[in-house]
Every structure is written in structure tokens, then in C-alpha cells.
Scaffold this motif. Structure first.
Motif, short mmCIF file in Angstrom:
data_model
loop_
_atom_site.label_atom_id
_atom_site.label_comp_id
_atom_site.label_asym_id
_atom_site.label_seq_id
_atom_site.Cartn_x
_atom_site.Cartn_y
_atom_site.Cartn_z
N MET A 1 41.46 76.08 63.69
CA MET A 1 40.87 76.81 64.82
C MET A 1 39.48 76.24 65.14
N GLU A 2 39.20 76.13 66.41
CA GLU A 2 37.94 75.54 66.83
C GLU A 2 36.78 76.49 66.53
N ASP A 3 35.75 75.99 65.88
CA ASP A 3 34.56 76.79 65.59
C ASP A 3 33.88 77.18 66.90
N PHE A 4 33.34 78.43 66.95
CA PHE A 4 32.77 78.89 68.21
C PHE A 4 31.55 78.09 68.62
N HIS A 5 30.86 77.47 67.65
CA HIS A 5 29.75 76.59 67.98
C HIS A 5 30.25 75.39 68.78
N GLN A 6 31.31 74.73 68.27
CA GLN A 6 31.86 73.59 68.97
C GLN A 6 32.48 74.00 70.30
N PHE B 1 31.43 76.45 72.21
CA PHE B 1 30.31 76.62 73.14
C PHE B 1 29.88 75.28 73.72
N LEU B 2 29.72 74.28 72.84
CA LEU B 2 29.28 72.97 73.31
C LEU B 2 30.29 72.38 74.30
N ARG B 3 31.56 72.45 73.94
CA ARG B 3 32.60 71.85 74.78
C ARG B 3 32.67 72.54 76.13
N GLU B 4 32.71 73.88 76.13
CA GLU B 4 32.85 74.60 77.40
C GLU B 4 31.61 74.46 78.27
N SER B 5 30.44 74.44 77.66
CA SER B 5 29.21 74.28 78.43
C SER B 5 29.18 72.93 79.13
N VAL B 6 29.58 71.89 78.41
CA VAL B 6 29.60 70.54 78.99
C VAL B 6 30.59 70.49 80.16
N GLU B 7 31.77 71.09 79.98
CA GLU B 7 32.78 71.07 81.05
C GLU B 7 32.26 71.77 82.31
N ILE C 1 23.73 67.82 79.79
CA ILE C 1 25.08 67.43 79.37
C ILE C 1 25.01 66.45 78.21
N LYS C 2 24.18 65.41 78.35
CA LYS C 2 24.05 64.41 77.28
C LYS C 2 23.55 65.05 75.99
N SER C 3 22.59 65.96 76.14
CA SER C 3 22.00 66.60 74.96
C SER C 3 23.03 67.48 74.25
N LEU C 4 23.83 68.23 75.01
CA LEU C 4 24.86 69.07 74.41
C LEU C 4 25.97 68.24 73.79
#
Length: 401
Positions: free
Chosen positions: A1-6, A8-14, A88-91
Motif C-alpha cells: 500500500m502506498e504510504d500517505f507521504h508518497q 501526497f507528493l505524487r498527487e500534488s505533483v499531478e 513541482i521539481k522540489s516535490l
């Protein structure tokens, strides 16, 4: 299962990439689009601060300031587009390439180094992180970027054979992943024995890891991300309350947090929604509810209908008269309107509503509660509020599962 931290990063970038595409096509944003982007940036700012992503939080705050202008000029539009690209790059944990226009008195070297450690800091226990050398932190960050999950094992040997025993154990562990560091274990020396903690990364199942540890009498003392849904929720709540105490301390306040219902299991998406909801509610409580000491109680309960979340504080409460006068000043209602007390309280969810005189990095933009309400309604949920002046405020949230 995907960690909620990862997650967050993935969805924010998208979502940021969608905004980047829109801003490349158009220089003008409608009022509704500005409000949507504002809510999104406010959530990214708060969530970044929870995870210790200082640079990302400051970038999102600077973008809020640019977007706050009534009219976005051509130069502001260019800055907004550039800043979203940097965020985006930073996230994505790439070189953020921070521009001096975005942060006051920037120290680019310091900020980039801090950003490089953020992903490491939130992935391992604090006592482990503090013992790592710069080279070990670099190794750990590289491993995490390669999607290798950190974990730690603890083992104890007799003083007479620890050198050989540790060497043999490390050789076995190389089959399970990458060894980052070997550290002394706390409270494991004396009585002819000595203990070690071995920090590793790898792609290994929880069952396989436990088997490797048990074969040599070792134990797994931490694993990231959490192994199951209940662990994921507990880890999220731990981070949220630590964040709340931290921002309270920086504001000269002492706010305590109590949690009940942390052992329930929730789908990953629900954990994410609860997380973003609590980010905004706790920021608001710390900033507005308390002048000094206080208490926030977070209660979660799951029934057949869905999840019920209650966030209550014993702070100063909401002053209906102040809410009403602020709404009039901001033209959120007309002078001839005569709302009842319940309707007055619900004005705090209106876009742009805030009783703060100035906006800061914690709250004050009138975006947080609007973002909470919008996100919940988009997922079929709802939020209500009740408050007694000088006694406290209660937010009740329902989220269907």
C-alpha cells in the motif's frame, strides 16, 4: 500500500502539472479558478510543513502571495508559472532551482541542503537520523528515490563473539537489501552483552523481513512505510499532533493533543482526506483558538455509514458578532441580511473569510476551511461546526467509505 507521504507528493505533483499546463495556455484566471488554485496551494503548504518540507512550504506560501493580488499582471503570471515549476521539481525531490524572487533573503545553498534531507528526515526515526553521517544520509536519500523502503533491525551479541557475529549477520542481510548504517543500540550494553541497530533499505515483504530477523534472534524495530492501514492512520495522526505542537511552540503557545479511535482501519484515500482536513483544522485552532495554553481532542469513529471525525478545542470559541462584522467588511453578505446564529457560524467556510488582520505562514488567508469543505463535498462528505464563545469549538466531519 502506498504510504500517505508518497501519495501526497505524487498527487500534488499531478495537480500542479495540470495548473502549469493551464497557465501556459492562458494568462488570465477566472475568480473560480483562482479560488481552486488558492485552495490547492494552501493544502500543499500545510501538508509540506507537516512533513518537514520547509522549502516546499515556503514556495507554496510565496505563490499564495502572488495569487492574492486582485489583478495578476504579466510579470506576476510569469512568476506564478515559474514558481509552480519550481514547486513541482522540489516535490519530486529534484533540484528546486529556487529563484530569489520567491523567498526573502534566500540562502540557496542552505535551502537546497535542507530540502535534500527532508525526505530522509521523515522516513526514519529521529534518533536514527541524528546519528547518520552526511554520506549515510546521501545513501539513504538515493535508496528512497529508488523506491526502496527503509527499515531497521536490532540484534544483541555476547562481548566475546560480537565481531564475528555482527559480520556474519550483515552478510546475511545483504540478501535482503542495502545496508545504510550500523549503529549502537540504546540500553543494550552491560552484563557481557552489546547490541547494534542496522539501518537498511530494500523491497522486501514484512513476512520475509520478520523471518530473516527471527533466524538470528534479531527484531525489526521500525519499518517505513507502515505495514497496514491501522499503522498508516496512527503514523499520520502522530505526525499531525507533532506538527501541531511544533507550530504552537513557535507561536509561544502550549497546545496539547488527545486522540481516540487511532486503531481503526481506513482506506488509503480516506487517510489522505482526513490528513488534509486535520492539517487545516489544527493550523486554525493553534492560530485562532488559543492565546496561551489549550487542548485539542481528535476523535475518529467508523460505523456502517462511514467515518465520523470530531475535532474539538477548549479555546476562546467563535465570536458571532466578529464573524458577522468581518463578513460585512469583506462583502460576503449584504447589510440587509439577518442570518441566524447557525448561518453566521457557517460564514467561516466562505472563500476568503478570515478574521486575521494579516496572513501568515500558519493561517489567515481565508482558504483553509474553504479547502476542507470543498474537498469533503467532492468526496461525498460534509462538515458542521458548533461553538460557545470563551469555551471552545467543535468541528464534526462525516466521510462516506
Amino acid at each position: 500500500m502506498e504510504d500517505f507521504h508518497q501519495q501526497f507528493l505524487r498527487e500534488s505533483v499531478e495537480r500542479l502539472k495540470d495548473w502549469e499546463d493551464l497557465l501556459r495556455r492562458r494568462e488570465d484566471l477566472s475568480a473560480e479558478e483562482k479560488a481552486d488554485l488558492f485552495r490547492m496551494l494552501h493544502t500543499v503548504k500545510g501538508t509540506s510543513q507537516v512533513f518537514g518540507l520547509t522549502v516546499q512550504g515556503k514556495l507554496a506560501h510565496r505563490l499564495e502571495e502572488i495569487l492574492a493580488n486582485d489583478r495578476i499582471a504579466r510579470r506576476d503570471h510569469a512568476l506564478l508559472l515559474e514558481g509552480i515549476g519550481q514547486l513541482i521539481k522540489s516535490l519530486e525531490q529534484k533540484d528546486p532551482g529556487i529563484s530569489p524572487e520567491f523567498l526573502e533573503k534566500p540562502n540557496e545553498t542552505g535551502m537546497i541542503e535542507e530540502s535534500s534531507e527532508d525526505l530522509v528526515r521523515v522516513s526514519v526515526p529521529a534518533d536514527i537520523f541524528s546519528q547518520l553521517s552526511p554520506q549515510e544520509k546521501k545513501m539513504l536519500r538515493t535508496a528512497i528515490e529508488n523506491k526502496e523502503a527503509p527499515f531497521g533491525l536490532e540484534i544483541v551479541f555476547g562481548l566475546g563473539d560480537f565481531a564475528v557475529g555482527l559480520k556474519n549477520f550483515r552478510e546475511k542481510l545483504k540478501e535482503a537489501g542495502r545496508i545504510i548504517a550500523t549503529l549502537p543500540a540504546p540500553d543494550s550494553t552491560g552484563a557481557g552483552r552489546i547490541g547494534f541497530r542496522i539501518l537498511m533499505t530494500g523491497r522486501i515483504s514484512e513476512g520475509r523481513l520478520e523471518m530473516i530477523a527471527a533466524a538470528d534472534g534479531a527484531r525489526v524495530f521500525f519499518r517505513h512505510p507502515p505495514a497496514d492501514q491501522a499503522d498508516q492512520l496512527r503514523e499520520m495522526l502522530r505526525r499531525i499532533t507533532c506538527y501541531g505542537r511544533d507550530i504552537a511552540g513557535k507561536s509561544g503557545k502550549d497546545v496539547q493533543f488527545e486522540i481516540s479511535g487511532a486503531k481503526i482501519e481506513l482506506p488509503a484515500r480516506a487517510v489522505q482526506i482526513v490528513f488534509e482536513t486535520l492539517v487545516h483544522l489544527i493550523r486554525n485552532a493553534v492560530d485562532h483558538a488559543f492565546a496561551g495554553n489549550g487542548r485539542v481532542v481528535i476523535d475518529l469513529e467508523k460505523d456502517e455509514g462511514g467515518l465520523r471525525l470530531k475535532v474539538s478545542d477548549n479555546g476562546r470559541g467563535i465570536d458571532p458578532q466578529k464573524v458577522l462584522s468581518t463578513a460585512l467588511e469583506k462583502n460576503l453578505i449584504s447589510a440587509g441580511d439577518d442570518p441566524d446564529e447557525e448561518a453566521v457560524l457557517y460564514l467561516i467556510f466562505r472563500p476568503g473569510f478570515s478574521t486575521a488582520l494579516t496572513a501568515g505562514e500558519i493561517s489567515g488567508r481565508g482558504v483553509g476551511l474553504d479547502a476542507v469543505k470543498t474537498a469533503l463535498e467532492e468526496n461525498g462528505g460534509k462538515i458542521s461546526v458548533s461553538s460557545t464563545f470563551n469555551k471552545g469549538t467543535v468541528f464534526e466531519i462525516f466521510l462516506p467509505l
